[in-house]
Design a protein around this motif. Structure first.
Motif, PDB file in Angstrom:
ATOM      1  N   GLY A 130      40.947  16.542  97.045  1.00 11.84           N
ATOM      2  CA  GLY A 130      42.072  15.839  96.445  1.00 11.84           C
ATOM      3  C   GLY A 130      43.146  15.412  97.417  1.00 11.84           C
ATOM      4  N   THR A 162      45.444  13.363  99.949  1.00 11.07           N
ATOM      5  CA  THR A 162      45.787  11.956 100.143  1.00 11.07           C
ATOM      6  C   THR A 162      45.778  11.658 101.631  1.00 11.07           C
ATOM      7  OG1 THR A 162      47.126  11.906  98.134  1.00 11.07           O
ATOM      8  CG2 THR A 162      47.524  10.179  99.773  1.00 11.07           C
ATOM      9  N   ALA A 171      35.141   5.542  92.544  1.00 12.59           N
ATOM     10  CA  ALA A 171      35.984   6.429  91.737  1.00 12.59           C
ATOM     11  C   ALA A 171      35.267   7.070  90.562  1.00 12.59           C
ATOM     12  CB  ALA A 171      37.216   5.667  91.252  1.00 12.59           C
ATOM     13  N   THR A 211      40.655   6.725  94.544  1.00  8.01           N
ATOM     14  CA  THR A 211      39.910   7.957  94.747  1.00  8.01           C
ATOM     15  C   THR A 211      38.481   7.667  95.228  1.00  8.01           C
ATOM     16  OG1 THR A 211      41.178   9.056  93.012  1.00  8.01           O
ATOM     17  CG2 THR A 211      39.075  10.060  93.630  1.00  8.01           C
ATOM     18  N   TYR A 226      34.767   9.709  96.321  1.00  2.06           N
ATOM     19  CA  TYR A 226      34.006  10.956  96.264  1.00  2.06           C
ATOM     20  C   TYR A 226      32.950  10.958  97.372  1.00  2.06           C
ATOM     21  CZ  TYR A 226      36.047  12.044  91.697  1.00  2.06           C
ATOM     22  OH  TYR A 226      36.916  12.343  90.679  1.00  2.06           O
ATOM     23  N   SER A 282      36.514  14.946  96.464  1.00  3.80           N
ATOM     24  CA  SER A 282      37.226  13.673  96.415  1.00  3.80           C
ATOM     25  C   SER A 282      38.422  13.692  97.355  1.00  3.80           C
ATOM     26  CB  SER A 282      37.697  13.382  94.992  1.00  3.80           C
ATOM     27  OG  SER A 282      38.694  14.329  94.605  1.00  3.80           O
ATOM     28  N   VAL A 308      41.985  10.832  98.232  1.00 10.18           N
ATOM     29  CA  VAL A 308      42.700   9.669  97.751  1.00 10.18           C
ATOM     30  C   VAL A 308      43.195   8.858  98.942  1.00 10.18           C
ATOM     31  CG1 VAL A 308      44.639   8.813  96.387  1.00 10.18           C
ATOM     32  CG2 VAL A 308      43.413  10.883  95.654  1.00 10.18           C
TER      33      VAL A 308
END
Length: 320
Positions: free
Chosen positions: A237, A239, A264, A294, A296, A316, A318
């Motif tokens: 997750g 960024t 995404a 996003t 993965y 994932s 971002v």
């Protein structure tokens, strides 16, 4: 300030040499006006050994060689014994007793030499005791993840059966061999009982005599995949800015890795590049469209035998 000037003649020589090398890389040299020299068997050679080793001198810029063997002669062919292309300047085959001629030529993608002058030789009748089987496939040193294998070998004149032995300890104790049987043909289908390196050899036989054992050939069976890959960076997750370096831990026995990158929805490949095979444990990912959002990804390990292990947990990140 003093300058050392390069003579124009030297500059031109270097330039021309570089140009010739570049042209050679692009334009394949012609073999049309070159010759090839056969070495063995020599003209008039007689042998009681059915195993014949052909050998000739290499030719510059040749990519392969075409070897032909006939019986008895090229000007009065009764049998085309062999017409094969080989990558090296040596070839071995078992032949029956008889009279033969052989010749060879060098080839590349666009040209070839003329055939060498044919050389005659004779294989004499001999006891099977002096002969040796030539192993065929699988090739020596093969690594495979296929449990089933077909062992194949050449015939020997005068043989009526063949003794096949398979071992994992280089035949140091014939009482503990993996397989040890006489079979009528020149092929045997075998299934490996477990992951291990195996050796195999063959001996020609008839009702009254046994030939020499062949050389020993080795094959390794490995169907155990690498362990699950563990992802490293970026964190779940997280960024990140583009481009982002994807990293993962090395997996034991993995020789390469398969990287999957998804959009995404976590199931659609990001683009046609993925999955991509890599030899290292990182990859610089640069988005090609819609740079934000996003992404993965997951990774699996693949060993030298071709076994693919389980993929890592999908993760994932971002892109901002």
């Amino acid at each position: 300030m003093k300058f050392n000037l390069i003579p124009l003649s030297l500059f031109l020589a270097v330039f021309i040499a570089a140009g010739l090398n570049s042209c050679k890389d692009i334009i394949e040299p012609s073999l049309k006006d070159r010759s090839i020299t056969p070495e063995a068997p020599a003209n008039g050679y007689n042998s009681a050994n059915y195993n014949v080793n052909f050998w000739w001198d290499e030719v510059d810029d040749a990519l392969k060689y075409r070897l032909q063997v006939v019986s008895p002669k090229f000007d009065s062919v009764g049998t085309l014994v062999l017409d094969t292309v080989v990558k090296t300047n040596k070839f071995t085959i078992n032949l029956n007793p008889g009279e033969y001629q052989w010749r060879v030529r060098a080839e590349n993608g666009s040209s070839q030499t003329v055939y060498s002058t044919p050389k005659s030789f004779r294989i004499l009748y001999s006891s099977i005791k002096q002969q040796q089987v030539k192993l065929g496939s699988p090739g020596n040193g093969l690594l495979t993840n296929q449990a089933g294998v077909a062992f194949q070998w050449g015939d020997v004149y005068g043989a009526t059966k063949y003794h096949l032995q398979i071992d994992t300890n280089s035949f140091s104790d014939e009482n503990t061999l993996v397989y040890n049987q006489v079979i009528p043909g020149q092929q045997f289908n075998f299934s490996f009982p477990k992951d291990q390196t195996y050796q195999w050899r063959v001996r020609a036989e008839n009702d009254t005599a046994q030939a020499l054992w062949s050389t020993i050939s080795q094959i390794t069976y490995d169907h155990t995949p690498p362990p699950k890959v563990v992802l490293s960076l970026p964190a779940k997750g997280q960024t990140v800015n583009s481009p982002v370096t994807l990293q993962w831990n090395s997996a034991l026995t993995a020789a390469k890795y398969k990287l999957y990158v998804f959009k995404a929805d976590s199931v659609t490949a990001y683009n046609a590049t993925f999955p991509v095979l890599l030899s290292n444990t990182s990859y610089v990912f640069t988005p090609t469209s819609n740079p934000g959002g996003t992404i993965y990804w997951k990774v699996s390990g693949i060993d030298a035998a071709g076994n693919e292990g389980p993929t890592s947990d999908i993760r994932s990140f971002v892109l901002q």
